[in-house]
Design a protein around this motif. Structure first.
Motif, PDB file in Angstrom:
ATOM      1  N   ALA A  16     -16.792  23.441 -17.460  1.00 47.79           N
ATOM      2  CA  ALA A  16     -16.213  22.509 -18.437  1.00 47.79           C
ATOM      3  C   ALA A  16     -17.316  21.753 -19.176  1.00 47.79           C
ATOM      4  O   ALA A  16     -17.243  21.553 -20.390  1.00 47.79           O
ATOM      5  CB  ALA A  16     -15.269  21.535 -17.737  1.00 47.79           C
ATOM      6  N   VAL A  17     -18.364  21.370 -18.450  1.00 49.68           N
ATOM      7  CA  VAL A  17     -19.512  20.709 -19.085  1.00 49.68           C
ATOM      8  C   VAL A  17     -20.161  21.667 -20.076  1.00 49.68           C
ATOM      9  O   VAL A  17     -20.438  21.298 -21.222  1.00 49.68           O
ATOM     10  CB  VAL A  17     -20.534  20.234 -18.022  1.00 49.68           C
ATOM     11  CG1 VAL A  17     -21.847  19.831 -18.667  1.00 49.68           C
ATOM     12  CG2 VAL A  17     -19.959  19.089 -17.197  1.00 49.68           C
ATOM     13  N   ASP A  22     -13.458  17.961 -23.187  1.00 52.20           N
ATOM     14  CA  ASP A  22     -13.277  16.513 -23.204  1.00 52.20           C
ATOM     15  C   ASP A  22     -13.407  15.920 -21.805  1.00 52.20           C
ATOM     16  O   ASP A  22     -12.751  16.377 -20.868  1.00 52.20           O
ATOM     17  CB  ASP A  22     -11.896  16.142 -23.755  1.00 52.20           C
ATOM     18  CG  ASP A  22     -11.780  16.354 -25.248  1.00 52.20           C
ATOM     19  OD1 ASP A  22     -12.826  16.484 -25.914  1.00 52.20           O
ATOM     20  OD2 ASP A  22     -10.646  16.379 -25.738  1.00 52.20           O
ATOM     21  N   GLY A  23     -14.251  14.928 -21.684  1.00 55.11           N
ATOM     22  CA  GLY A  23     -14.380  14.182 -20.448  1.00 55.11           C
ATOM     23  C   GLY A  23     -15.230  14.819 -19.371  1.00 55.11           C
ATOM     24  O   GLY A  23     -15.540  14.169 -18.379  1.00 55.11           O
ATOM     25  N   ALA A  24     -15.624  16.064 -19.519  1.00 50.00           N
ATOM     26  CA  ALA A  24     -16.357  16.754 -18.450  1.00 50.00           C
ATOM     27  C   ALA A  24     -17.730  16.125 -18.215  1.00 50.00           C
ATOM     28  O   ALA A  24     -18.120  15.908 -17.064  1.00 50.00           O
ATOM     29  CB  ALA A  24     -16.500  18.236 -18.764  1.00 50.00           C
ATOM     30  N   ARG A  25     -18.447  15.840 -19.278  1.00 48.94           N
ATOM     31  CA  ARG A  25     -19.775  15.224 -19.111  1.00 48.94           C
ATOM     32  C   ARG A  25     -19.660  13.836 -18.501  1.00 48.94           C
ATOM     33  O   ARG A  25     -20.471  13.454 -17.668  1.00 48.94           O
ATOM     34  CB  ARG A  25     -20.505  15.167 -20.442  1.00 48.94           C
ATOM     35  CG  ARG A  25     -20.942  16.516 -20.924  1.00 48.94           C
ATOM     36  CD  ARG A  25     -21.655  16.436 -22.237  1.00 48.94           C
ATOM     37  NE  ARG A  25     -22.098  17.771 -22.628  1.00 48.94           N
ATOM     38  CZ  ARG A  25     -22.970  18.003 -23.563  1.00 48.94           C
ATOM     39  NH1 ARG A  25     -23.502  17.014 -24.245  1.00 48.94           N
ATOM     40  NH2 ARG A  25     -23.329  19.239 -23.850  1.00 48.94           N
ATOM     41  N   HIS A  26     -18.651  13.109 -18.909  1.00 48.47           N
ATOM     42  CA  HIS A  26     -18.437  11.771 -18.351  1.00 48.47           C
ATOM     43  C   HIS A  26     -18.111  11.865 -16.860  1.00 48.47           C
ATOM     44  O   HIS A  26     -18.632  11.094 -16.057  1.00 48.47           O
ATOM     45  CB  HIS A  26     -17.315  11.063 -19.114  1.00 48.47           C
ATOM     46  CG  HIS A  26     -17.070   9.673 -18.643  1.00 48.47           C
ATOM     47  ND1 HIS A  26     -17.945   8.648 -18.883  1.00 48.47           N
ATOM     48  CD2 HIS A  26     -16.045   9.148 -17.931  1.00 48.47           C
ATOM     49  CE1 HIS A  26     -17.476   7.544 -18.347  1.00 48.47           C
ATOM     50  NE2 HIS A  26     -16.325   7.822 -17.765  1.00 48.47           N
ATOM     51  N   LEU A  28     -18.988  14.254 -14.816  1.00 55.01           N
ATOM     52  CA  LEU A  28     -20.226  14.630 -14.136  1.00 55.01           C
ATOM     53  C   LEU A  28     -21.148  13.427 -13.990  1.00 55.01           C
ATOM     54  O   LEU A  28     -21.711  13.188 -12.918  1.00 55.01           O
ATOM     55  CB  LEU A  28     -20.930  15.755 -14.901  1.00 55.01           C
ATOM     56  CG  LEU A  28     -22.260  16.214 -14.328  1.00 55.01           C
ATOM     57  CD1 LEU A  28     -22.078  16.830 -12.938  1.00 55.01           C
ATOM     58  CD2 LEU A  28     -22.921  17.215 -15.273  1.00 55.01           C
ATOM     59  N   ALA A  29     -21.295  12.653 -15.039  1.00 57.54           N
ATOM     60  CA  ALA A  29     -22.174  11.475 -14.996  1.00 57.54           C
ATOM     61  C   ALA A  29     -21.686  10.469 -13.958  1.00 57.54           C
ATOM     62  O   ALA A  29     -22.486   9.939 -13.178  1.00 57.54           O
ATOM     63  CB  ALA A  29     -22.259  10.830 -16.372  1.00 57.54           C
ATOM     64  N   MET A  32     -22.515  11.899 -10.486  1.00 53.21           N
ATOM     65  CA  MET A  32     -23.907  12.106 -10.109  1.00 53.21           C
ATOM     66  C   MET A  32     -24.800  10.864 -10.244  1.00 53.21           C
ATOM     67  O   MET A  32     -25.854  10.807  -9.637  1.00 53.21           O
ATOM     68  CB  MET A  32     -24.505  13.233 -10.955  1.00 53.21           C
ATOM     69  CG  MET A  32     -23.830  14.570 -10.763  1.00 53.21           C
ATOM     70  SD  MET A  32     -23.707  15.086  -9.028  1.00 53.21           S
ATOM     71  CE  MET A  32     -25.395  14.990  -8.533  1.00 53.21           C
ATOM     72  N   TYR A  33     -24.399   9.888 -11.026  1.00 55.05           N
ATOM     73  CA  TYR A  33     -25.297   8.773 -11.342  1.00 55.05           C
ATOM     74  C   TYR A  33     -25.819   8.066 -10.092  1.00 55.05           C
ATOM     75  O   TYR A  33     -27.018   7.834  -9.958  1.00 55.05           O
ATOM     76  CB  TYR A  33     -24.623   7.757 -12.268  1.00 55.05           C
ATOM     77  CG  TYR A  33     -25.518   6.593 -12.562  1.00 55.05           C
ATOM     78  CD1 TYR A  33     -26.541   6.707 -13.494  1.00 55.05           C
ATOM     79  CD2 TYR A  33     -25.376   5.391 -11.888  1.00 55.05           C
ATOM     80  CE1 TYR A  33     -27.399   5.655 -13.750  1.00 55.05           C
ATOM     81  CE2 TYR A  33     -26.227   4.334 -12.138  1.00 55.05           C
ATOM     82  CZ  TYR A  33     -27.230   4.462 -13.068  1.00 55.05           C
ATOM     83  OH  TYR A  33     -28.077   3.419 -13.306  1.00 55.05           O
ATOM     84  N   GLY A  34     -24.944   7.728  -9.177  1.00 51.39           N
ATOM     85  CA  GLY A  34     -25.375   6.989  -7.989  1.00 51.39           C
ATOM     86  C   GLY A  34     -26.404   7.743  -7.169  1.00 51.39           C
ATOM     87  O   GLY A  34     -27.416   7.177  -6.745  1.00 51.39           O
ATOM     88  N   ARG A  35     -26.154   9.013  -6.968  1.00 46.57           N
ATOM     89  CA  ARG A  35     -27.085   9.837  -6.177  1.00 46.57           C
ATOM     90  C   ARG A  35     -28.422   9.979  -6.900  1.00 46.57           C
ATOM     91  O   ARG A  35     -29.489   9.836  -6.300  1.00 46.57           O
ATOM     92  CB  ARG A  35     -26.448  11.207  -5.954  1.00 46.57           C
ATOM     93  CG  ARG A  35     -27.302  12.222  -5.286  1.00 46.57           C
ATOM     94  CD  ARG A  35     -27.346  11.996  -3.799  1.00 46.57           C
ATOM     95  NE  ARG A  35     -28.156  13.025  -3.187  1.00 46.57           N
ATOM     96  CZ  ARG A  35     -27.817  13.664  -2.101  1.00 46.57           C
ATOM     97  NH1 ARG A  35     -26.708  13.396  -1.498  1.00 46.57           N
ATOM     98  NH2 ARG A  35     -28.609  14.577  -1.615  1.00 46.57           N
ATOM     99  N   MET A  36     -28.362  10.255  -8.209  1.00 45.78           N
ATOM    100  CA  MET A  36     -29.596  10.402  -8.983  1.00 45.78           C
ATOM    101  C   MET A  36     -30.368   9.086  -9.015  1.00 45.78           C
ATOM    102  O   MET A  36     -31.592   9.078  -8.907  1.00 45.78           O
ATOM    103  CB  MET A  36     -29.267  10.891 -10.391  1.00 45.78           C
ATOM    104  CG  MET A  36     -28.727  12.318 -10.405  1.00 45.78           C
ATOM    105  SD  MET A  36     -28.087  12.826 -12.003  1.00 45.78           S
ATOM    106  CE  MET A  36     -29.616  13.259 -12.838  1.00 45.78           C
TER     107      MET A  36
END
Length: 78
Positions: A16-17, A22-26, A28-29, A32-36
């Motif tokens: 989907a990314v 629609d919304g796939a990148r959001h 994913l972000a 993943m944001y906390g771990r990254m």
């Protein structure tokens, strides 16, 4: 998807990314944001450097979305 893919939901998200749905990148972000952030903060001493690294890493993850095959957890792959 075939039954031999361990993380089919992750594969679906990355497809989907890749297809810019629609919304796939959001999604994913958010996932993943906390771990990254945790990893970058452990490696880099300054908050600003960590934020820059997160942004650069996320750009690379987006570029490589089609390469994810579901052989490992998405968090590990990223």
């Amino acid at each position: 998807m075939s039954g031999d893919i361990a993380f089919e939901d992750d594969v679906r998200l990355m497809r989907a990314v890749e297809q810019n749905e629609d919304g796939a990148r959001h999604q994913l972000a958010r996932r993943m944001y906390g771990r990254m952030r945790t990893i970058c903060r452990r490696i880099l001493a300054h908050e600003a450097d960590a934020e820059d690294a997160i942004q650069m890493a996320f750009i690379e993850v987006l570029r490589a979305a089609g390469a994810y095959r579901g052989d490992s957890r998405l968090e590990s792959w990223c």
